[in-house]
Design an enzyme around this catalytic site. Structure first.
Site, short mmCIF file in Angstrom:
data_model
loop_
_atom_site.label_atom_id
_atom_site.label_comp_id
_atom_site.label_asym_id
_atom_site.label_seq_id
_atom_site.Cartn_x
_atom_site.Cartn_y
_atom_site.Cartn_z
N GLU A 296 0.85 -1.26 -0.08
CA GLU A 296 0.06 0.02 -0.17
C GLU A 296 1.08 1.37 -0.04
O GLU A 296 0.60 2.31 -0.75
CB GLU A 296 -0.87 -0.02 1.23
CG GLU A 296 -1.78 1.26 1.32
CD GLU A 296 -1.61 1.60 2.92
OE1 GLU A 296 -1.18 2.90 3.02
OE2 GLU A 296 -1.84 1.09 3.91
N GLU B 297 10.07 1.66 2.24
CA GLU B 297 8.94 1.68 2.87
C GLU B 297 8.54 0.28 3.60
O GLU B 297 7.76 0.27 4.54
CB GLU B 297 7.75 1.76 1.70
CG GLU B 297 7.98 2.86 0.82
CD GLU B 297 7.57 4.17 2.02
OE1 GLU B 297 6.67 4.05 2.77
OE2 GLU B 297 8.16 4.97 1.56
#
Length: 975
Positions: A70, A145
């Protein structure tokens, strides 16, 4: 546009249409024939248009793959080849919502805007991001991330770093967050719900880059997508855009993303888990007890609504019988629970906080005996009516602070659509309410309790226990593990890791090219309204009381806000303003016990809320106006009833019931305690502002850590101090609830103003009417530079000061500085390179200023970044396009759409702060005129704030102690 069933428009075949009268909309259900994408259009006159694409993404393990993905798809794509298009949009879009969310079984990407051009720009970037992300080109995105081994020199120890890794370290630091993550694991153990979709820090480093890519290839295909377009947008244009630019490029495929159904249990599952406390902490009153029940299926609309009401009825009001039974029997200090409907098999949970291990069987026995009695003898019909009315009021009001209506509707649609059910089953609730209201005469809820709880073996019990030094043990185990891993690596492998980290840093440090930045679509200054919106406010008078009237369309709901000035109080009594706000309406009154009172409030109103608020005087760092705010919302035809109930609370509350008062103190303390770790950034920034403004001191006492500490003292000394506490409550309430203290704020249409005029004399009759002797607060010297210790695994690092006291003045362009720093300098250095989950700066009109990070693995390094911001500003350059982007992103914040209720509150806040419409327009003009020279001119201001050297850090005990020289005092957060 008129469409017939099976008609094809831009490749989309119309499968169904529905009138959704509950939300004043018409729905169209489409399927894109070539790609298999499913799409729903909700058509209405809402100009806050919403687009969202979601994918069914059942996690395969607890590595947080779905969560990392995401984050990662928003780090550049085929058409938009910047490192972070998401951030570029935040800088330069008029979006009213822009985010992405990971759920236990789906990932959604919603955007919203009131500007059509901006809306299509957002749609373009998000579609390209999810279908054509740069994750295949740049493994550094996964490292940044998700996770990576962090090492710069062969002599260094190995460490893990990554944004999601640090975010989840923070999430798993909170026992309440940990408990909620265990609920699905215990009742749905043979399904993907047993895994942590957000990621368990222990398992995140098990995720490989190959797994990560393969998951995207499998699940991020239009055939596995669920798309919403909502609002007053042009359907023909929306479908044409999606088909021509994206969906026509894909062929339909079979995506195996179905979620299995958990077979029902034959007996309750029993589970124990542990969370960490420090060596010095007591283990008493720190256990969580929890019962969970699987409730039917996600596509049962009436059952879902009924259980939402039942959860409110049993657990969420002062009259709630299950909550009352547990507290009255000494089980825990706070009782909570919820119906979680956003999974295939919804779950109803009951939670008791601040218990002991020995309470286990008693907890179960009281829950089941209370529910058995309710099922057999019946629930009080007034309690039933109260909860039905409250939930119905909230649904029909349809006001959602922070979320556009279209997104709320999308999440409700997905609660059945994702599992193959009727998409609108949770939006068409009129018939459900008709059926549910049979409960006012029949045993509707009693039968639900018996069938879905008492006779339901598909359930689990969880005990979450404290364990001393557990976090230290885990930290040592992690350190040993990383040491062993490094030993197992050859010299060549270590150098390879160092090179990977070097490549990551080079990518992070390399600026996007102008060509790449130009690929991100943006608006122009001409797309911005140069005139600031003026919120309606008119000064009137009724019976000698000032009324601030707001002429607004309220759909026959009256919004009545009462502002009681606190200037009559002594400085030492200020904390009682918040205490009163927390207990009013939850105590007996002269004519009602607290349970009956709660029911009458919920039958006659949409709620009465109490909160301390304060407003700094425009540009003055030393003066502010403090109030106790009471919000009453109700249907116009019930305003008189609402005022009568409010009058009963103001005039006739009985403060002398010692047992109930102590129970409330324990409950409020427990509730706040459960939020402290997750809200470390708020604790830290409030401390910073308390170091440098009088308003900041006031807010810290009423809203910050000081209030929690006050509650702890009240509980610990209650047996000896209770009469003093009761006397003080009476004294403060009498001083506050005075006609000469009051300002009324009222929102309605003009023809409905007479309703206020009719009830105002009754309202005033409940108040004292004596002269006010206004006093000046003096809070004295306070300790600064605090290290606030928790058992968390991350930090919240704040630093700030006051620039007006150093000779600088407020300028509207400081809003642009917040945008630039938050999405450029601070974002790149604290989040991207440092691995923190978030960071932001704030420069207030009264001179109070701070920078604070969120779930930050670092401490000293972050403070240095704050200190070096002056150098960044001294050398700040920006071309016209980037400067325009920053300005547009700033205007977005200034023009954020407000609910009806919040419009009046913002208008009153400006009024009480002496902020005029001319001030607001000047601030907007200063934003629009901002250029690189103006931004550079703020370097001395930021330097002077940082040189005041006011620091507060909330976080890991060991990390703070390692840096103890930074602090004047170290103190544990949880008492």
């Amino acid at each position: 546009m008129t469409l017939r069933i099976n008609e094809v428009l831009h490749g989309f075949k119309l499968k169904d249409t529905k009138e959704l009268k509950e939300i004043s909309s018409k729905a169209y259900v489409f399927e894109h024939e070539k790609s298999g994408a499913k799409l729903i259009k909700i058509e209405n006159d809402d100009d806050n248009k919403v687009f969202s694409i979601g994918f069914r993404t059942p996690p395969e393990d607890s590595t947080g793959l779905t969560h990392i993905l995401e984050h990662s798809v928003l780090c550049g794509s085929r058409k938009f080849n910047t490192k972070e298009p998401f951030v570029e949009l935040l800088k330069g879009s008029l979006n009213t919502f822009l985010n992405a969310m990971t759920y236990p079984d789906k990932t959604i990407y919603p955007v919203a805007s009131r500007n059509e051009k901006d809306y299509f720009n957002l749609m373009d970037v998000y579609m390209d991001a999810v279908l054509y992300p740069n994750i295949y080109k740049y493994p550094e995105i996964f490292m940044q991330e998700g996770w990576h081994y962090n090492i710069e020199d062969p002599k260094d120890d190995l460490a893990y770093n990554g944004v999601v890794y640090n975010e989840m370290k923070g999430a798993y630091s909170s026992p309440e967050s940990l408990l909620y993550r265990m609920v699905n694991k215990t009742v749905l153990p043979d399904t993907p719900y047993k895994e942590s979709s957000g990621g368990d820090p222990e398992f995140i480093p098990d995720l490989s880059y190959e797994q990560f890519l393969n998951f995207h290839k499998k699940y991020y295909h239009p055939s596995n997508s669920y798309i919403l377009v909502y609002g007053d947008g042009d359907l023909d244009k929306e479908l044409g855009f999606l088909d021509q630019n994206y969906l026509s490029n894909f062929d339909r495929v079979e995506v195996d993303s179905d979620i299995p159904t958990q077979k029902a249990f034959q007996e309750m599952s029993e589970n124990e888990f542990e969370y960490g406390v420090s060596e010095e902490d007591s283990l008493e009153d720190k256990t969580y007890l929890n019962l969970n029940f699987v409730i039917g299926n996600a596509d049962e609309g009436e059952l879902a609504l009924a259980f939402e009401i039942l959860a409110h009825m049993l657990l969420k009001t002062p009259a709630a019988p299950l909550k009352k039974a547990l507290l009255d029997n000494g089980i825990g200090k706070a009782i909570s629970g919820e119906y979680s409907g956003s999974i295939k098999q919804p779950v109803f949970s009951i939670i008791a906080k601040n218990c002991n291990e020995g309470d286990k069987e008693k907890f179960k026995a009281i829950v089941f005996s209370t529910l058995e009695e309710l099922a057999s003898k019946g629930i009080d019909k007034e309690t039933v009516e109260a909860s039905i009315n409250r939930i119905e009021f909230e649904l029909r009001e349809g006001e959602y602070d922070g979320y556009p209506k279209g997104l709320i509707h999308y999440t409700r649609i997905m609660d059945s659509w994702l599992y193959g059910g009727d998409p609108f089953v949770h939006l068409q609730y009129d018939n459900y309410f008709e059926n549910i209201k049979a409960a006012l005469k029949e045993d509707y809820f009693e039968n639900l309790i018996r069938k879905y709880i008492l006779e339901n073996k598909h359930s689990s019990f969880i005990m979450l226990k404290p364990k001393k030094n557990l976090n230290e043990e885990k930290q040592k185990a992690l350190k040993d593990k990383l040491t062993d891993i490094k030993k197992s690596f050859s010299e060549e492998q270590v150098n390879e890791l160092i090179n990977k980290c070097k490549n990551l840093k080079e990518r992070q440090n390399a600026p996007d090219t102008e060509e790449d930045l130009a690929s991100i679509p943006m608006l122009s200054i001409d797309d911005i309204d140069r005139k600031a919106e003026i919120l309606p406010i008119e000064e009137r008078n009724i019976n000698g009381v000032k009324v601030l009237y707001h002429k607004l369309f309220t759909n026959k709901i009256a919004y009545l806000n009462l502002y009681f000035n606190c200037d009559a109080l002594n400085s030492d009594d200020v904390v009682y303003v918040r205490f009163l706000a927390d207990i009013l309406g939850k105590l007996d009154t002269k004519n009602y016990d607290y349970g009956t009172l709660s029911n009458k409030i919920n039958i006659n109103t949409g709620g009465i809320a109490y909160s301390p608020v304060s407003y700094s005087i425009n540009g003055d760092p030393d003066n502010f106006n403090p109030y106790l705010l009471i919000n009453l919302k109700t249907l116009l035809n019930k305003l008189d009833n609402g005022v009568e109930l409010l009058g009963e609370i103001i005039k006739n509350t009985v403060y002398d019931k010692e047992d109930r008062l102590l129970q409330l103190i324990k409950e409020i303390r427990s509730r706040i305690e459960g939020r402290l770790i997750d809200n470390g950034h708020r604790l830290a920034l409030r401390k910073i502002l308390s170091y440098c403004t009088e308003k900041g001191k006031y807010d810290e006492i009423t809203l910050g850590l000081s209030y929690y500490e006050f509650l702890c003292k009240l509980e610990d000394s209650f047996s000896t101090e209770k009469q003093d506490i009761i006397s003080k409550l009476k004294e403060v309430s009498k001083a506050l609830f005075n006609k000469n203290n009051l300002i009324i704020s009222y929102s309605s249409e003009e023809e409905d103003y007479k309703t206020l005029e009719e009830v105002a004399p009754k309202l005033v009759s409940y108040l004292e009417e004596s002269d006010i002797d206004a006093r000046v607060f003096s809070f004295g010297e306070i300790v600064t530079n605090e290290g606030l210790l928790t058992q968390g695994n991350v930090q919240y690092v704040a630093k700030g000061g006051n620039y007006i006291k150093k000779g600088f003045s407020y300028n509207g362009a400081l809003n642009v500085l917040e945008t630039i720093s938050g999405f450029d300098y601070l974002w790149n250095n604290v989040r991207v390179k440092g691995g923190a989950y978030g960071v932001f700066a704030n420069f207030r009109r009264d001179g109070g200023a701070y920078i604070v990070s969120y779930r930050d693995p670092n401490l000293k390094e972050t403070i240095k970044i704050y200190d070096d911001m002056k150098d960044y500003l001294n050398n700040f350059t920006s071309n016209e396009r980037e400067m325009t982007k920053y300005i547009i992103g700033t205007i977005r914040k200034l023009d954020y759409p407000l609910t009806t209720a919040s419009k009046s509150e913002v208008a009153v806040a400006n009024y009480l702060s002496n902020i005029t419409s001319e001030d607001i327009q000047r601030e907007r003009d200063e934003v629009l005129k901002a250029d690189e020279k103006v931004i550079r001119s703020f370097a001395p201001l930021v330097q002077c704030v940082m040189e005041q050297d006011l620091i507060c850090v909330v976080g890991n005990e060991n990390k703070i102690k390692e840096n103890k020289e930074l602090f004047n005092t170290l103190e544990k957060v949880i008492k």
